[in-house]
Design a protein around this motif. Structure first.
Motif, short mmCIF file in Angstrom:
data_model
loop_
_atom_site.label_atom_id
_atom_site.label_comp_id
_atom_site.label_asym_id
_atom_site.label_seq_id
_atom_site.Cartn_x
_atom_site.Cartn_y
_atom_site.Cartn_z
N ARG A 194 -25.95 -1.81 6.58
CA ARG A 194 -27.39 -1.91 6.74
C ARG A 194 -28.13 -0.79 6.03
NH1 ARG A 194 -27.50 -3.59 13.20
NH2 ARG A 194 -26.92 -5.78 12.88
N LEU A 195 -27.61 0.42 6.13
CA LEU A 195 -28.27 1.54 5.43
C LEU A 195 -28.13 1.38 3.93
CD1 LEU A 195 -29.83 4.16 5.46
CD2 LEU A 195 -27.66 5.39 5.77
N PHE A 196 -26.95 0.97 3.47
CA PHE A 196 -26.73 0.75 2.04
C PHE A 196 -27.72 -0.29 1.50
CE2 PHE A 196 -24.19 -1.85 -1.11
CZ PHE A 196 -24.41 -1.00 -2.18
N ARG A 197 -27.91 -1.38 2.24
CA ARG A 197 -28.85 -2.43 1.83
C ARG A 197 -30.26 -1.87 1.70
NH1 ARG A 197 -29.33 -7.05 6.16
NH2 ARG A 197 -30.22 -5.28 7.30
N ARG A 198 -30.69 -1.10 2.68
CA ARG A 198 -32.06 -0.57 2.64
C ARG A 198 -32.24 0.43 1.50
NH1 ARG A 198 -34.50 3.92 4.65
NH2 ARG A 198 -32.78 4.52 6.03
N LEU A 199 -31.28 1.34 1.34
CA LEU A 199 -31.41 2.35 0.29
C LEU A 199 -31.40 1.72 -1.09
CD1 LEU A 199 -29.07 5.18 1.66
CD2 LEU A 199 -31.58 5.15 1.62
N MET A 205 -36.79 -1.54 -5.82
CA MET A 205 -38.23 -1.75 -5.87
C MET A 205 -38.91 -0.61 -6.65
SD MET A 205 -38.77 -4.62 -4.40
CE MET A 205 -40.56 -4.57 -4.22
N ALA A 206 -38.39 0.60 -6.49
CA ALA A 206 -38.96 1.74 -7.22
C ALA A 206 -38.73 1.58 -8.73
CB ALA A 206 -38.34 3.04 -6.72
N LEU A 207 -37.54 1.12 -9.12
CA LEU A 207 -37.26 0.90 -10.54
C LEU A 207 -38.18 -0.17 -11.11
CD1 LEU A 207 -33.35 0.96 -10.56
CD2 LEU A 207 -34.85 2.62 -11.66
N HIS A 208 -38.40 -1.23 -10.33
CA HIS A 208 -39.27 -2.31 -10.79
C HIS A 208 -40.71 -1.82 -10.91
CE1 HIS A 208 -41.78 -5.96 -10.48
NE2 HIS A 208 -40.77 -6.57 -11.09
N GLY A 209 -41.17 -1.06 -9.92
CA GLY A 209 -42.53 -0.56 -9.96
C GLY A 209 -42.79 0.38 -11.12
N ALA A 210 -41.73 1.10 -11.54
CA ALA A 210 -41.87 2.03 -12.66
C ALA A 210 -41.67 1.34 -14.01
CB ALA A 210 -40.86 3.17 -12.51
N GLY A 211 -41.40 0.04 -13.99
CA GLY A 211 -41.22 -0.69 -15.25
C GLY A 211 -39.90 -0.43 -15.93
N TRP A 231 -38.94 -12.48 -4.19
CA TRP A 231 -37.55 -12.74 -4.54
C TRP A 231 -36.59 -11.84 -3.76
CZ3 TRP A 231 -34.22 -9.15 -6.77
CH2 TRP A 231 -32.98 -9.65 -7.21
N SER A 232 -36.96 -10.59 -3.56
CA SER A 232 -36.06 -9.63 -2.90
C SER A 232 -36.09 -9.71 -1.38
CB SER A 232 -36.42 -8.20 -3.34
OG SER A 232 -37.73 -7.86 -2.91
N ALA A 233 -37.11 -10.34 -0.81
CA ALA A 233 -37.25 -10.38 0.65
C ALA A 233 -36.02 -10.97 1.35
CB ALA A 233 -38.52 -11.15 1.03
N PRO A 234 -35.47 -12.11 0.89
CA PRO A 234 -34.28 -12.65 1.57
C PRO A 234 -33.08 -11.71 1.53
CG PRO A 234 -35.29 -14.32 0.18
CD PRO A 234 -35.94 -13.02 -0.16
#
Length: 398
Positions: A194-199, A205-211, A231-234
């Motif tokens: 669970r922690l691995f999934r969240r991290l 998401m940070a990589l995507h936001g930074a382009g 797309w990432s929510a599931p």
């Protein structure tokens, strides 16, 4: 072990030129370098040396290896050298093997963003173990670990995952005592998952936001932030695979076991069955079969075999072996010595060796094939040179 009748190098030498011509502009520099190195490995193209027996008259020429980390022929000597260099890190405690795997949906994105997502896989998995281990409700200790990246499945498919070797315990927060885990049990796999999934997803998401993500084909639409979030929510609701294997029989088996992982390539030469202009056949293990013989033979089009092999070529200067916690950094030697002092054991006293220093030793390990005596190098020669000690008389220098 005898030389295989068929090697990846044979396939590349015969069919590689046509594959490169057909895929101009679609192969990156690292892939082209890997192909070229494997094709030239242990041939006259790289020069070599003349070895002579110290007991009889036997001599033979041995051509140099390419030392490319993706070459199946170069990994056994590299594994031996790595194992010797890391032997002093071994501790007299239980060791555990933990595997972190990316979901197939993310593996698709990783295929086009290897450096970014493989680095995130290293970071998220290591941070997961160190965070859970440091929790006073779990182990309450500062641990050390070694992580190795594999990107393949047995059928050469893209399957990024981390093999992690962790001592069963760590230093207390004040560094004065060793906190051991329960015998045969390291940390809860579900908690790690669970922690691995969240991290990982937070990092993604940070990589995507930074382009920093490149998206192609049917994934192009995910360049839009809301679409990517949808797309990432599931992925935040499914179970991510984290597997903890039973502990090793003892620390003596750890390095021998780990070296097989650190220097493994996508496919070994011994798994190859046959190859021609149309098809390559190789043995693979079908993990879907729970009982009985899992080994099968897969046949791929020759171009598809080469393509699958090349998707596992890592970016230049990307480290596939990384150390964390008290096994990391330039102060590793001192930190391991501190752990040994706490455990009440002495160090090996052997000199340290850089991780990537995998040069072949001048002393030959293999004995003379005629009498079994020790072999020594009597001459080295470069590409295009003729060995003086083996040249015909008319070519010998005056």
């Amino acid at each position: 072990m005898p030389r295989p009748k068929l090697e990846v190098a044979d396939i590349f030498r015969t069919h590689g030129p046509a594959y490169r011509r057909a895929n101009v502009g679609h192969l990156n520099l690292a892939q082209l370098k890997a192909m070229s190195a494997i094709e030239a490995c242990r041939t006259e193209a790289l020069g070599g040396h003349v070895a002579a027996c110290t007991k009889c008259n036997h001599q033979h020429i041995a051509y140099n290896s390419c030392k490319n980390r993706h070459c199946p022929k170069c990994q056994a000597p590299a594994a031996r050298d790595w194992m010797a260099a890391r032997a002093e890190d071994l501790l007299p405690v239980e060791y555990f093997h933990v595997v972190f795997t990316l979901p197939a949906e993310i593996a698709r994105i990783a295929l086009w963003n290897k450096r970014a997502l493989y680095s995130l896989l290293f970071k998220a998995s290591a941070q997961t173990v160190m965070t859970i281990a440091a929790d006073p409700k779990r182990l309450g200790a500062r641990v050390g670990l070694t992580s190795v990246l594999h990107t393949w499945g047995s059928a050469l498919t893209h399957h990024p995952h981390i093999h992690m070797i962790v001592p069963g315990g760590g230093l207390s927060p004040d560094g004065t005592r060793w906190v051991a885990c329960k015998p045969g049990f390291f940390l809860h796999v579900r908690v790690l998952s669970r922690l691995f999934r969240r991290l990982f997803l937070d990092g993604l998401m940070a990589l995507h936001g930074a382009g920093h993500l490149r998206l192609f084909g049917d994934l192009v639409g995910l360049a839009d932030a809301p679409a990517f979030a949808e797309w990432s929510a599931p992925l935040r609701k499914i179970d991510w695979v984290v597997y903890a294997k039973p502990p090793f029989g003892g620390p003596e088996a750890v390095l021998a076991y780990l070296s097989r992982y650190t220097h493994r390539v996508a496919i070994s030469n011994h798994r190859l069955v046959s190859a021609d202009a149309d098809t390559v056949a190789f043995r693979w293990k079908d993990y879907r079969i729970k009982r009985g013989d899992r080994m099968k033979v897969m046949r791929l089009a020759t171009d598809e075999f080469i393509r699958r092999f090349l998707i596992h070529v890592l970016p230049d200067r990307f480290h596939r072996i990384r150390h964390y916690g008290f096994l990391a950094g330039s102060g590793r030697k001192e930190k391991v010595a501190r752990v040994r002092a706490v455990l009440g054991t002495a160090g090996s006293g052997e000199p340290d060796q850089p991780e990537d220093d995998l040069k072949e030793p001048l002393a030959l390990r293999e004995p003379c094939p005629d009498c079994g005596g020790p072999m020594r190098i009597i001459e080295t020669f470069r590409r295009g040179e003729i060995p003086r000690s083996r040249a015909p008389p008319r070519l010998q220098a005056a």
